[in-house]
Write a protein that holds these residues in place. Structure first.
Motif, PDB file in Angstrom:
ATOM      1  N   VAL A 192      -5.387  -3.606  -2.452  1.00  0.00           N
ATOM      2  CA  VAL A 192      -4.733  -4.899  -2.625  1.00  0.00           C
ATOM      3  C   VAL A 192      -3.301  -4.585  -3.038  1.00  0.00           C
ATOM      4  N   LYS A 193      -2.368  -4.979  -2.205  1.00  0.00           N
ATOM      5  CA  LYS A 193      -0.949  -4.677  -2.415  1.00  0.00           C
ATOM      6  C   LYS A 193      -0.107  -5.779  -1.777  1.00  0.00           C
ATOM      7  N   GLN A 194       1.161  -5.795  -2.144  1.00  0.00           N
ATOM      8  CA  GLN A 194       2.101  -6.596  -1.378  1.00  0.00           C
ATOM      9  C   GLN A 194       2.486  -5.765  -0.160  1.00  0.00           C
ATOM     10  N   VAL A 195       2.304  -6.333   1.025  1.00  0.00           N
ATOM     11  CA  VAL A 195       2.544  -5.602   2.274  1.00  0.00           C
ATOM     12  C   VAL A 195       3.950  -5.927   2.793  1.00  0.00           C
ATOM     13  N   ARG A 196       4.737  -4.868   3.021  1.00  0.00           N
ATOM     14  CA  ARG A 196       6.073  -5.029   3.591  1.00  0.00           C
ATOM     15  C   ARG A 196       6.209  -4.126   4.815  1.00  0.00           C
ATOM     16  N   SER A 197       7.139  -4.454   5.674  1.00  0.00           N
ATOM     17  CA  SER A 197       7.379  -3.644   6.869  1.00  0.00           C
ATOM     18  C   SER A 197       7.887  -2.260   6.472  1.00  0.00           C
ATOM     19  N   GLY A 198       7.431  -1.233   7.212  1.00  0.00           N
ATOM     20  CA  GLY A 198       7.865   0.133   6.962  1.00  0.00           C
ATOM     21  C   GLY A 198       9.086   0.496   7.777  1.00  0.00           C
ATOM     22  N   SER A 199       9.345   1.791   7.868  1.00  0.00           N
ATOM     23  CA  SER A 199      10.556   2.262   8.548  1.00  0.00           C
ATOM     24  C   SER A 199      10.440   2.197  10.064  1.00  0.00           C
ATOM     25  N   GLU A 200       9.201   2.107  10.570  1.00  0.00           N
ATOM     26  CA  GLU A 200       8.986   2.035  12.011  1.00  0.00           C
ATOM     27  C   GLU A 200       7.929   0.980  12.302  1.00  0.00           C
ATOM     28  N   ARG A 201       7.904   0.519  13.534  1.00  0.00           N
ATOM     29  CA  ARG A 201       6.902  -0.434  13.962  1.00  0.00           C
ATOM     30  C   ARG A 201       5.504   0.160  13.773  1.00  0.00           C
ATOM     31  N   GLY A 202       4.600  -0.596  13.179  1.00  0.00           N
ATOM     32  CA  GLY A 202       3.233  -0.118  12.952  1.00  0.00           C
ATOM     33  C   GLY A 202       3.040   0.595  11.629  1.00  0.00           C
ATOM     34  N   LEU A 203       4.119   0.752  10.852  1.00  0.00           N
ATOM     35  CA  LEU A 203       4.023   1.360   9.530  1.00  0.00           C
ATOM     36  C   LEU A 203       4.377   0.311   8.471  1.00  0.00           C
ATOM     37  N   PHE A 204       3.733   0.441   7.302  1.00  0.00           N
ATOM     38  CA  PHE A 204       3.904  -0.581   6.272  1.00  0.00           C
ATOM     39  C   PHE A 204       4.054   0.055   4.902  1.00  0.00           C
ATOM     40  N   ASN A 205       4.810  -0.625   4.042  1.00  0.00           N
ATOM     41  CA  ASN A 205       4.941  -0.216   2.645  1.00  0.00           C
ATOM     42  C   ASN A 205       3.998  -1.067   1.809  1.00  0.00           C
ATOM     43  N   LEU A 206       3.236  -0.414   0.945  1.00  0.00           N
ATOM     44  CA  LEU A 206       2.289  -1.100   0.063  1.00  0.00           C
ATOM     45  C   LEU A 206       2.881  -1.083  -1.341  1.00  0.00           C
ATOM     46  N   ILE A 207       3.239  -2.251  -1.828  1.00  0.00           N
ATOM     47  CA  ILE A 207       4.005  -2.369  -3.061  1.00  0.00           C
ATOM     48  C   ILE A 207       3.117  -2.825  -4.206  1.00  0.00           C
ATOM     49  N   SER A 208       3.210  -2.130  -5.339  1.00  0.00           N
ATOM     50  CA  SER A 208       2.480  -2.495  -6.555  1.00  0.00           C
ATOM     51  C   SER A 208       3.309  -3.488  -7.368  1.00  0.00           C
ATOM     52  N   LEU A 209       2.627  -4.326  -8.129  1.00  0.00           N
ATOM     53  CA  LEU A 209       3.316  -5.262  -9.018  1.00  0.00           C
ATOM     54  C   LEU A 209       3.582  -4.647 -10.387  1.00  0.00           C
ATOM     55  N   ASN A 210       2.723  -3.741 -10.812  1.00  0.00           N
ATOM     56  CA  ASN A 210       2.880  -3.052 -12.083  1.00  0.00           C
ATOM     57  C   ASN A 210       4.066  -2.080 -11.967  1.00  0.00           C
ATOM     58  N   GLY A 241       4.917   0.344 -13.586  1.00  0.00           N
ATOM     59  CA  GLY A 241       4.576   1.729 -13.889  1.00  0.00           C
ATOM     60  C   GLY A 241       3.700   2.382 -12.841  1.00  0.00           C
ATOM     61  N   ALA A 242       3.350   1.647 -11.782  1.00  0.00           N
ATOM     62  CA  ALA A 242       2.461   2.178 -10.745  1.00  0.00           C
ATOM     63  C   ALA A 242       3.263   2.630  -9.534  1.00  0.00           C
ATOM     64  N   ASP A 243       2.650   3.494  -8.746  1.00  0.00           N
ATOM     65  CA  ASP A 243       3.316   4.030  -7.556  1.00  0.00           C
ATOM     66  C   ASP A 243       3.189   3.067  -6.372  1.00  0.00           C
ATOM     67  N   ASN A 244       4.183   3.111  -5.504  1.00  0.00           N
ATOM     68  CA  ASN A 244       4.123   2.417  -4.225  1.00  0.00           C
ATOM     69  C   ASN A 244       3.766   3.416  -3.130  1.00  0.00           C
ATOM     70  N   GLN A 245       3.320   2.912  -1.995  1.00  0.00           N
ATOM     71  CA  GLN A 245       3.024   3.763  -0.846  1.00  0.00           C
ATOM     72  C   GLN A 245       3.927   3.332   0.308  1.00  0.00           C
ATOM     73  N   HIS A 246       4.503   4.320   0.992  1.00  0.00           N
ATOM     74  CA  HIS A 246       5.467   4.007   2.041  1.00  0.00           C
ATOM     75  C   HIS A 246       5.003   4.529   3.399  1.00  0.00           C
ATOM     76  N   ASP A 247       5.308   3.748   4.430  1.00  0.00           N
ATOM     77  CA  ASP A 247       5.000   4.093   5.823  1.00  0.00           C
ATOM     78  C   ASP A 247       3.524   4.432   6.008  1.00  0.00           C
ATOM     79  N   VAL A 248       2.700   3.495   5.603  1.00  0.00           N
ATOM     80  CA  VAL A 248       1.249   3.627   5.715  1.00  0.00           C
ATOM     81  C   VAL A 248       0.785   2.949   6.997  1.00  0.00           C
ATOM     82  N   GLN A 249      -0.138   3.569   7.703  1.00  0.00           N
ATOM     83  CA  GLN A 249      -0.764   2.939   8.859  1.00  0.00           C
ATOM     84  C   GLN A 249      -1.957   2.112   8.375  1.00  0.00           C
TER      85      GLN A 249
END
Length: 215
Positions: free
Chosen positions: A168-186, A188-196
């Protein structure tokens, strides 16, 4: 909401009350219920109705809220929603029953939602604090079995990555089509970038753990 409007129309005819008269009796604007119908027909699933207004309309119709919401009486069991599994809010959680199989534990459907097509998942981890806490339930609907719909971008979503992990994350567009950034609200938590992602679906409702009534 479509079923609620049908029951409003059905009961209104039985007691000889027009939608305009019912709206006035329920303390809404004179076009309140007509506006619900218009908004629903335009694609707004909730049509702008809330628990308070539904309660007032039920009272004006002389029916129970349970009947107006679900078509059942007080002595009948409330509809339930399947808990499909868990999603990670910081924790890595495999998805084990991600799409409407209904074989898992059940929770009473919140009155704001129709139980049809709704799935619940349990939060694990703290990366979405202070909005979502571990043990909370999130309700969502998958409009399509695969893919990330455009309306999900920029919103808090339940999603599954290509490795079978549920998030469960805030989903944003990544650096390329078909890739997404998963953003944490906390913060102090890590985000994930360019996730399929295999799929993503917007969270329709959040229910704190202590408010969930498991069946």
């Amino acid at each position: 909401m479509g079923e609620i409007l049908q029951r409003i129309q059905q009961r209104g005819k039985e007691i000889g009350l027009s939608e305009q008269a019912l709206s006035k009796e329920a303390g809404l604007s004179k076009d309140g219920i007509r506006n619900w119908r218009r908004r629903f027909q335009a694609g707004d699933e909730s049509a702008g109705a809330n628990v308070t207004s539904i309660s007032k309309v039920a009272a004006a119709l002389g029916v129970s809220e349970l009947w107006l919401l679900y078509g059942v009486e007080e002595d009948q069991p409330r509809p339930t929603v399947a808990i499909a599994g868990a999603v990670g809010a910081g924790a890595m959680v495999p998805v084990f029953d991600a799409y409407e199989k209904g074989d898992g534990p059940q929770v009473e459907c919140p009155p704001q939602l129709s139980p049809h097509g709704i799935v619940a998942v349990e939060v694990q981890g703290d990366s979405m604090e202070p909005i979502y806490s571990a043990g909370d339930l999130l309700f969502y609907t998958r409009e399509t079995p695969d893919g990330v719909p455009a309306e999900a971008i920029g919103h808090r979503c339940v999603c599954e990555d290509v490795n079978g992990m549920g998030w469960v994350k805030q989903v944003r567009s990544g650096s390329e089509r078909g890739l997404f950034n998963l953003i944490s609200l906390n913060p102090g938590a890590d985000n994930q970038h360019d996730v399929q992602l295999k799929w993503a679906a917007r969270v329709r409702m959040h229910l704190p753990a202590d408010m969930a009534r498991r069946a």
